[in-house]
Design a protein around this motif. Structure first.
Motif, short mmCIF file in Angstrom:
data_model
loop_
_atom_site.label_atom_id
_atom_site.label_comp_id
_atom_site.label_asym_id
_atom_site.label_seq_id
_atom_site.Cartn_x
_atom_site.Cartn_y
_atom_site.Cartn_z
N LYS A 26 91.43 36.23 7.51
CA LYS A 26 91.35 36.75 6.26
C LYS A 26 90.99 35.81 5.38
CE LYS A 26 95.24 40.02 7.02
NZ LYS A 26 97.01 40.64 6.76
N LEU A 27 90.23 36.71 4.71
CA LEU A 27 89.54 35.84 3.11
C LEU A 27 89.43 36.26 2.41
CD1 LEU A 27 87.91 33.42 2.13
CD2 LEU A 27 85.16 34.31 2.66
N VAL A 28 90.93 36.16 1.60
CA VAL A 28 90.74 37.07 0.43
C VAL A 28 91.10 36.02 -0.63
CG1 VAL A 28 93.22 37.97 -0.39
CG2 VAL A 28 92.66 37.47 1.73
N ARG A 29 89.70 37.50 -1.74
CA ARG A 29 89.63 37.29 -2.97
C ARG A 29 90.01 38.79 -3.89
NH1 ARG A 29 83.50 37.56 -5.11
NH2 ARG A 29 83.24 39.40 -3.14
N VAL A 30 90.16 38.12 -5.09
CA VAL A 30 90.55 39.60 -6.09
C VAL A 30 89.17 39.61 -6.67
CG1 VAL A 30 91.87 39.85 -8.45
CG2 VAL A 30 93.21 38.38 -6.29
N LEU A 31 88.91 40.88 -7.43
CA LEU A 31 87.86 41.19 -7.97
C LEU A 31 88.25 41.77 -9.20
CD1 LEU A 31 86.04 43.87 -5.26
CD2 LEU A 31 85.53 41.18 -5.98
N GLN A 32 89.66 41.42 -9.65
CA GLN A 32 89.70 42.33 -10.99
C GLN A 32 91.22 42.13 -10.97
OE1 GLN A 32 91.58 45.46 -11.52
NE2 GLN A 32 92.51 45.09 -13.10
N GLY A 33 91.76 41.28 -11.86
CA GLY A 33 93.29 41.23 -12.13
C GLY A 33 93.76 39.64 -11.52
N GLU A 34 95.01 40.34 -11.33
CA GLU A 34 95.55 38.78 -10.22
C GLU A 34 96.35 39.31 -9.77
OE1 GLU A 34 95.91 34.79 -13.33
OE2 GLU A 34 98.29 36.10 -13.17
N LEU A 58 90.04 42.33 -2.58
CA LEU A 58 88.69 42.47 -1.04
C LEU A 58 88.97 40.98 -0.52
CD1 LEU A 58 86.03 43.74 -0.31
CD2 LEU A 58 85.02 41.46 -1.57
N TYR A 59 89.40 41.59 1.32
CA TYR A 59 89.33 40.22 1.90
C TYR A 59 88.34 40.74 3.33
CZ TYR A 59 93.00 43.24 3.84
OH TYR A 59 93.64 44.32 4.31
N LYS A 60 87.91 39.85 3.62
CA LYS A 60 87.30 40.04 5.08
C LYS A 60 88.03 39.32 6.18
CE LYS A 60 82.84 37.96 3.69
NZ LYS A 60 82.26 39.64 3.77
N VAL A 61 88.16 40.18 7.28
CA VAL A 61 88.49 39.73 8.35
C VAL A 61 87.72 39.76 9.56
CG1 VAL A 61 90.96 41.28 7.98
CG2 VAL A 61 88.93 42.27 8.71
N ASP A 62 88.23 38.98 10.99
CA ASP A 62 87.66 38.70 12.24
C ASP A 62 87.84 39.99 12.88
OD1 ASP A 62 89.46 37.73 12.75
OD2 ASP A 62 88.54 35.65 13.36
N GLN A 63 88.80 40.25 12.84
CA GLN A 63 89.28 41.65 14.41
C GLN A 63 88.94 42.47 13.65
OE1 GLN A 63 89.20 40.72 17.58
NE2 GLN A 63 89.31 39.17 17.48
N LEU A 64 89.28 44.16 14.01
CA LEU A 64 89.79 44.71 13.68
C LEU A 64 90.94 45.03 14.14
CD1 LEU A 64 86.45 47.04 15.50
CD2 LEU A 64 86.67 46.49 13.36
N TYR A 65 91.42 46.13 13.12
CA TYR A 65 93.01 46.66 13.05
C TYR A 65 92.83 47.48 14.69
CZ TYR A 65 96.33 49.93 11.71
OH TYR A 65 97.84 50.49 11.77
N ASP A 66 93.82 47.32 14.91
CA ASP A 66 94.95 47.53 15.58
C ASP A 66 96.32 48.29 15.88
OD1 ASP A 66 94.51 47.87 19.45
OD2 ASP A 66 96.28 47.11 18.97
N LYS A 67 96.60 49.07 15.89
CA LYS A 67 98.28 49.68 15.43
C LYS A 67 98.70 49.23 16.06
CE LYS A 67 100.85 53.37 14.53
NZ LYS A 67 101.60 52.92 13.16
N GLU A 68 98.86 48.37 17.82
CA GLU A 68 99.71 48.07 18.45
C GLU A 68 99.75 46.87 18.70
OE1 GLU A 68 101.41 50.46 20.49
OE2 GLU A 68 100.37 51.92 20.08
N SER A 69 99.27 46.29 17.95
CA SER A 69 99.35 45.15 17.94
C SER A 69 99.55 44.52 15.99
CB SER A 69 97.85 44.14 18.09
OG SER A 69 97.57 44.54 18.74
N GLU A 70 100.05 45.11 15.33
CA GLU A 70 100.14 45.36 13.79
C GLU A 70 102.14 44.70 13.49
OE1 GLU A 70 100.44 48.15 10.18
OE2 GLU A 70 100.90 49.15 12.03
#
Length: 182
Positions: free
Chosen positions: A71-79, A130-142
């Motif tokens: 995950k590449l995480v950043r904030v657009l607004q706020g803290e 806002l965050y970028k991910v390199d894998q799609l969401y997989d409910k069984e892996s959560e």
């Protein structure tokens, strides 16, 4: 842009080079060539965005293999206070966490590799993340770890009486109860 190594191997802070003028500002939030030159070679395939109010704690979340996410995480607004917990069993920092304030003002990003649990608390009145991910969401892996786990002892910088957590996150196991590894 500069890449700053944290106290946990592979967990890095991205500090953008910001160009300000009378119109406002400009910066590169993501540049694949510069990331690759610094060893960050994930193939991001999806952007996720959340909006939260003060006191919200989201996490600690992750997906296990084969759907573990960077995950590449950043904030657009706020803290926010962004938190990552090292869950890589062979890591010298296994079980340790790192936190950093990310904001729309400082424009820093946290690069969270696979093998980490991730979460954040909202320190401002509202925050858009806002965050970028390199894998799609997989409910069984959560998977996840309860935010107030005594072993991890994370200071979320939110008063106890102001904490807002989803019902789903309240029933997550503690660190000592996890039975998965990377």
């Amino acid at each position: 842009m500069t890449i700053e190594q944290t106290t946990i191997q592979d967990l890095v802070i991205i500090n953008p080079t910001i160009f300000n003028d009378e119109r406002g500002y400009f910066f590169e939030a993501y540049n694949q060539v510069k990331f690759h030159e610094n060893g960050i070679t994930y193939n991001f395939i999806q952007d996720n965005q959340s909006f939260s109010t003060k006191g919200v704690i989201r996490g600690l979340h992750l997906q296990i293999n084969p759907f573990a996410q960077a995950k590449l995480v950043r904030v657009l607004q706020g803290e926010i206070l962004d938190v990552a917990v090292d869950l890589r069993k062979n890591s010298p920092t296994y079980g340790q966490h790192f936190s950093v304030v990310l904001s729309g003002e400082n424009k820093k990003q946290l690069m969270v590799p696979p093998g980490f649990a991730h979460g954040f608390s909202v320190l401002s009145e509202t925050a858009s993340v806002l965050y970028k991910v390199d894998q799609l969401y997989d409910k069984e892996s959560e998977r996840g770890i309860k935010y107030d786990d005594a072993t991890l002892n994370i200071d979320w910088q939110v008063a106890t009486n102001e904490v807002i957590v989803s019902a789903k996150d309240l029933i997550l196991p503690g660190f000592e109860q996890i039975d998965w590894e990377f």
